[in-house]
Scaffold this motif. Structure first.
Motif, PDB file in Angstrom:
ATOM      1  N   PRO A  10      24.588 123.925  -4.558  1.00 49.76           N
ATOM      2  CA  PRO A  10      24.851 124.949  -3.547  1.00 49.76           C
ATOM      3  C   PRO A  10      23.562 125.494  -2.967  1.00 49.76           C
ATOM      4  O   PRO A  10      22.557 125.638  -3.662  1.00 49.76           O
ATOM      5  CB  PRO A  10      25.603 126.027  -4.337  1.00 49.76           C
ATOM      6  CG  PRO A  10      25.182 125.822  -5.767  1.00 49.76           C
ATOM      7  CD  PRO A  10      24.947 124.361  -5.921  1.00 49.76           C
ATOM      8  N   SER A  11      23.587 125.770  -1.660  1.00 51.51           N
ATOM      9  CA  SER A  11      22.401 126.322  -1.010  1.00 51.51           C
ATOM     10  C   SER A  11      22.298 127.813  -1.320  1.00 51.51           C
ATOM     11  O   SER A  11      23.285 128.476  -1.627  1.00 51.51           O
ATOM     12  CB  SER A  11      22.480 126.102   0.503  1.00 51.51           C
ATOM     13  OG  SER A  11      23.687 126.627   1.009  1.00 51.51           O
ATOM     14  N   ARG A  12      21.096 128.323  -1.224  1.00 50.27           N
ATOM     15  CA  ARG A  12      20.873 129.746  -1.491  1.00 50.27           C
ATOM     16  C   ARG A  12      21.500 130.573  -0.378  1.00 50.27           C
ATOM     17  O   ARG A  12      21.289 130.286   0.805  1.00 50.27           O
ATOM     18  CB  ARG A  12      19.369 130.026  -1.565  1.00 50.27           C
ATOM     19  CG  ARG A  12      19.043 131.500  -1.728  1.00 50.27           C
ATOM     20  CD  ARG A  12      17.547 131.736  -1.703  1.00 50.27           C
ATOM     21  NE  ARG A  12      16.897 131.191  -2.885  1.00 50.27           N
ATOM     22  CZ  ARG A  12      15.584 131.292  -3.103  1.00 50.27           C
ATOM     23  NH1 ARG A  12      14.814 131.885  -2.220  1.00 50.27           N
ATOM     24  NH2 ARG A  12      15.057 130.773  -4.196  1.00 50.27           N
ATOM     25  N   PRO A  13      22.286 131.613  -0.694  1.00 49.63           N
ATOM     26  CA  PRO A  13      22.859 132.462   0.353  1.00 49.63           C
ATOM     27  C   PRO A  13      21.761 133.065   1.225  1.00 49.63           C
ATOM     28  O   PRO A  13      20.706 133.481   0.714  1.00 49.63           O
ATOM     29  CB  PRO A  13      23.603 133.546  -0.435  1.00 49.63           C
ATOM     30  CG  PRO A  13      23.889 132.923  -1.763  1.00 49.63           C
ATOM     31  CD  PRO A  13      22.729 132.012  -2.042  1.00 49.63           C
ATOM     32  N   ALA A  14      22.000 133.090   2.532  1.00 46.32           N
ATOM     33  CA  ALA A  14      20.964 133.533   3.461  1.00 46.32           C
ATOM     34  C   ALA A  14      20.511 134.957   3.176  1.00 46.32           C
ATOM     35  O   ALA A  14      19.322 135.281   3.327  1.00 46.32           O
ATOM     36  CB  ALA A  14      21.473 133.411   4.896  1.00 46.32           C
ATOM     37  N   HIS A  15      21.432 135.829   2.750  1.00 44.34           N
ATOM     38  CA  HIS A  15      21.056 137.222   2.535  1.00 44.34           C
ATOM     39  C   HIS A  15      20.231 137.407   1.260  1.00 44.34           C
ATOM     40  O   HIS A  15      19.747 138.506   0.993  1.00 44.34           O
ATOM     41  CB  HIS A  15      22.305 138.114   2.497  1.00 44.34           C
ATOM     42  CG  HIS A  15      23.262 137.777   1.392  1.00 44.34           C
ATOM     43  ND1 HIS A  15      24.150 136.735   1.479  1.00 44.34           N
ATOM     44  CD2 HIS A  15      23.463 138.345   0.177  1.00 44.34           C
ATOM     45  CE1 HIS A  15      24.873 136.672   0.376  1.00 44.34           C
ATOM     46  NE2 HIS A  15      24.477 137.641  -0.441  1.00 44.34           N
ATOM     47  N   ARG A  16      20.040 136.325   0.500  1.00 44.47           N
ATOM     48  CA  ARG A  16      19.178 136.377  -0.681  1.00 44.47           C
ATOM     49  C   ARG A  16      17.941 135.488  -0.529  1.00 44.47           C
ATOM     50  O   ARG A  16      17.174 135.349  -1.480  1.00 44.47           O
ATOM     51  CB  ARG A  16      19.969 135.942  -1.928  1.00 44.47           C
ATOM     52  CG  ARG A  16      21.123 136.868  -2.278  1.00 44.47           C
ATOM     53  CD  ARG A  16      21.873 136.338  -3.473  1.00 44.47           C
ATOM     54  NE  ARG A  16      23.039 137.174  -3.768  1.00 44.47           N
ATOM     55  CZ  ARG A  16      23.974 136.861  -4.664  1.00 44.47           C
ATOM     56  NH1 ARG A  16      23.865 135.725  -5.363  1.00 44.47           N
ATOM     57  NH2 ARG A  16      25.007 137.657  -4.884  1.00 44.47           N
ATOM     58  N   LEU A 134      14.498 128.973  15.403  1.00 45.52           N
ATOM     59  CA  LEU A 134      13.962 129.188  14.057  1.00 45.52           C
ATOM     60  C   LEU A 134      15.007 129.106  12.926  1.00 45.52           C
ATOM     61  O   LEU A 134      14.726 128.494  11.885  1.00 45.52           O
ATOM     62  CB  LEU A 134      13.245 130.537  13.989  1.00 45.52           C
ATOM     63  CG  LEU A 134      11.762 130.541  14.352  1.00 45.52           C
ATOM     64  CD1 LEU A 134      11.207 131.956  14.320  1.00 45.52           C
ATOM     65  CD2 LEU A 134      10.965 129.662  13.395  1.00 45.52           C
ATOM     66  N   PRO A 135      16.187 129.731  13.039  1.00 41.77           N
ATOM     67  CA  PRO A 135      17.094 129.768  11.881  1.00 41.77           C
ATOM     68  C   PRO A 135      17.409 128.414  11.257  1.00 41.77           C
ATOM     69  O   PRO A 135      17.395 128.292  10.027  1.00 41.77           O
ATOM     70  CB  PRO A 135      18.347 130.448  12.457  1.00 41.77           C
ATOM     71  CG  PRO A 135      17.816 131.336  13.520  1.00 41.77           C
ATOM     72  CD  PRO A 135      16.700 130.556  14.146  1.00 41.77           C
ATOM     73  N   ARG A 146      26.211 132.744   8.610  1.00 41.40           N
ATOM     74  CA  ARG A 146      25.786 134.002   7.993  1.00 41.40           C
ATOM     75  C   ARG A 146      24.495 134.515   8.656  1.00 41.40           C
ATOM     76  O   ARG A 146      24.349 135.716   8.898  1.00 41.40           O
ATOM     77  CB  ARG A 146      25.588 133.800   6.495  1.00 41.40           C
ATOM     78  CG  ARG A 146      25.097 135.039   5.776  1.00 41.40           C
ATOM     79  CD  ARG A 146      25.080 134.839   4.264  1.00 41.40           C
ATOM     80  NE  ARG A 146      26.408 135.080   3.694  1.00 41.40           N
ATOM     81  CZ  ARG A 146      27.063 134.230   2.935  1.00 41.40           C
ATOM     82  NH1 ARG A 146      26.528 133.060   2.645  1.00 41.40           N
ATOM     83  NH2 ARG A 146      28.255 134.533   2.448  1.00 41.40           N
ATOM     84  N   VAL A 147      23.568 133.598   8.951  1.00 36.07           N
ATOM     85  CA  VAL A 147      22.327 134.006   9.627  1.00 36.07           C
ATOM     86  C   VAL A 147      22.631 134.586  11.000  1.00 36.07           C
ATOM     87  O   VAL A 147      22.009 135.572  11.421  1.00 36.07           O
ATOM     88  CB  VAL A 147      21.357 132.810   9.734  1.00 36.07           C
ATOM     89  CG1 VAL A 147      20.149 133.170  10.589  1.00 36.07           C
ATOM     90  CG2 VAL A 147      20.884 132.383   8.353  1.00 36.07           C
ATOM     91  N   GLN A 148      23.597 133.999  11.717  1.00 39.10           N
ATOM     92  CA  GLN A 148      23.975 134.545  13.016  1.00 39.10           C
ATOM     93  C   GLN A 148      24.524 135.958  12.888  1.00 39.10           C
ATOM     94  O   GLN A 148      24.253 136.827  13.724  1.00 39.10           O
ATOM     95  CB  GLN A 148      25.011 133.637  13.687  1.00 39.10           C
ATOM     96  CG  GLN A 148      24.438 132.367  14.276  1.00 39.10           C
ATOM     97  CD  GLN A 148      23.439 132.646  15.375  1.00 39.10           C
ATOM     98  OE1 GLN A 148      22.236 132.437  15.221  1.00 39.10           O
ATOM     99  NE2 GLN A 148      23.907 133.127  16.502  1.00 39.10           N
ATOM    100  N   GLY A 149      25.318 136.198  11.844  1.00 41.68           N
ATOM    101  CA  GLY A 149      25.806 137.551  11.601  1.00 41.68           C
ATOM    102  C   GLY A 149      24.671 138.515  11.311  1.00 41.68           C
ATOM    103  O   GLY A 149      24.647 139.639  11.817  1.00 41.68           O
ATOM    104  N   MET A 150      23.716 138.083  10.496  1.00 40.57           N
ATOM    105  CA  MET A 150      22.556 138.929  10.188  1.00 40.57           C
ATOM    106  C   MET A 150      21.722 139.185  11.441  1.00 40.57           C
ATOM    107  O   MET A 150      21.220 140.292  11.662  1.00 40.57           O
ATOM    108  CB  MET A 150      21.719 138.266   9.096  1.00 40.57           C
ATOM    109  CG  MET A 150      22.460 138.139   7.766  1.00 40.57           C
ATOM    110  SD  MET A 150      21.677 137.007   6.595  1.00 40.57           S
ATOM    111  CE  MET A 150      20.157 137.895   6.238  1.00 40.57           C
TER     112      MET A 150
END
Length: 415
Positions: A10-16, A134-135, A146-150
């Protein structure tokens, strides 16, 4: 560890993810600086000339932004989005701090403010495609929604906090103090950006970089976009939705509030409703991380948002208008974030700058051309018919999204 195990990990959650958070901090600081700069520029222009001259100063930056945006996408793909973002943000910092020093010692002529706005437009044409590219170089594909939401939350923070921060800076130090505050915010983003380390491009993408002339790269990017079964239709959806959306929100709302007798405070409440809805949709996507059947959700949210836009002009009371604006913000924020996430997950890494440039051109270059048309139409026919026509254009974008099978069946990657 085998490739199969790596793929299944699993990839690391973007918010972490520290890299994503560093990018988000830099983006939010830059967005705040942009809001403070524009407020300071408008205040200095109003104090130095007539309202018409002030409006001209504020409009100057749109010209190079529209003309050079596609070239900015080529630059981002050729030299890398990180380098371009750092260079353009650093240049914005130096230009604004120089203007702050000038304003503190003298009252600059309007042509000086217009020249700064012109330079800012050129730098925006470089910055916007690069920051959009960049994202995908920072986060895994399954984290891009999730990055778009952030990112949406960062935009909301800049819009909501930038105006009062700029007003406070003007109150304490005049336009010069506000320009200095904007420059400090741009400067704050630089060490965060300098610490970013991007994922490398795939070998085939790296091999293609810079092999053509700049015009050849641009033509190659446009051919890629036109031939892509999802990205091509998605650009039409983005263009139609922005064309129908920005006029009523930026011009029509002020005229509607004046006609209804709500005043500036009433318009502020309606904008607050919109901002709250947009922030809520960004937070939802940032927490959830993925919306199943994103392509199928995109069209209906645009259609429902269009219905709310059309109804907004017929709201008899301010509370009803605020609730409708909340609905517009929630639905438009969700559809915009989904469109952005689909763009970044479907686009090949080597073309991200150019594809982001086309999307930014639709949103920030072409759609604002509807402002004078919207104002004139409201003056002739009133806000009701104009809002309904604009809503129909927005609804058309949603219908088109549902009518294209490849886009309707598009999915965001699973985590």
């Amino acid at each position: 560890m085998t490739a199969a195990v790596l793929a299944a990990a699993p990839s690391r959650p973007a918010h972490r993810d520290p890299r994503v958070l560093r990018w988000l901090g830099a983006y939010t600081a830059s967005t705040l600086g942009d809001s403070v700069y524009h407020l300071a520029l408008s205040w200095a222009a109003v104090r130095g000339g007539t309202p018409a001259e002030a409006g001209l100063v504020m409009a100057v930056s749109a010209v190079p932004r529209a003309l050079l945006m596609l070239g900015g996408g080529v630059v981002a793909d050729r030299f890398g989005p990180r380098r371009v973002v750092i260079a353009s943000d650093g240049a914005r910092c130096l230009v604004v701090l120089a203007l702050a020093a000038l304003v503190l010692v003298t009252a600059p002529a309007l042509w000086v403010l217009a020249a700064v706005a012109l330079v800012f437009g050129v730098l925006d044409a470089l910055f916007l495609p690069a920051v959009g590219a960049l994202p995908p170089r920072l986060a895994a594909r399954d984290q891009l929604a999730r990055v778009q939401g952030m990112r949406g939350l960062g935009q909301r923070a800049g819009a909501v906090l930038g105006a009062p921060l700029g007003g406070l800076a003007v109150a304490l130090g005049g336009p010069g103090g506000a320009f200095a505050a904007a420059g400090a915010l741009f400067a704050l983003s630089l060490p965060l950006l300098l610490g970013l380390r991007l994922n490398p491009l795939p070998a085939d993408a790296e091999a293609r970089t810079g092999k053509n002339t700049a015009l050849g790269d641009l033509a190659d990017g446009l051919r890629y976009l036109r031939g892509h079964r999802i990205l091509g239709p998605l650009m039409i959806v983005i263009a139609l939705s922005d064309l129908g959306f920005v006029g009523p929100l930026n011009v029509g709302l002020a005229l509607l509030a004046d006609q209804r007798g709500w005043g500036a405070s009433g318009m502020g409440w309606v904008l607050a409703g919109f901002g709250t809805g947009a922030a809520a949709s960004s937070l939802l996507l940032g927490v959830k991380g993925r919306v199943p059947r994103a392509g199928a959700v995109l069209g209906p949210t645009m259609v429902l948002g269009a219905v709310s836009i059309g109804a907004l002009a017929h709201a008899p009371l301010l509370p009803a208008a605020v609730l409708l604006a909340l609905s517009v913000g929630l639905l438009a924020g969700l559809s915009g974030a989904l469109a952005g996430a689909l763009l970044q997950t479907e686009c090949a890494p080597a073309y991200l700058g150019r594809v982001s440039a086309v999307a930014s051109l639709c949103s920030l270059g072409l759609a604002p051309l509807s402002f004078p048309l919207t104002g004139a139409a409201v003056g002739l026919w009133g806000p009701g018919p104009v809002f309904v026509v604009s809503a129909a254009v927005c609804a058309l974008s949603g219908v088109y999204a549902l009518a294209v099978p490849a886009l309707r069946h598009a999915e965001l990657p699973r985590g």
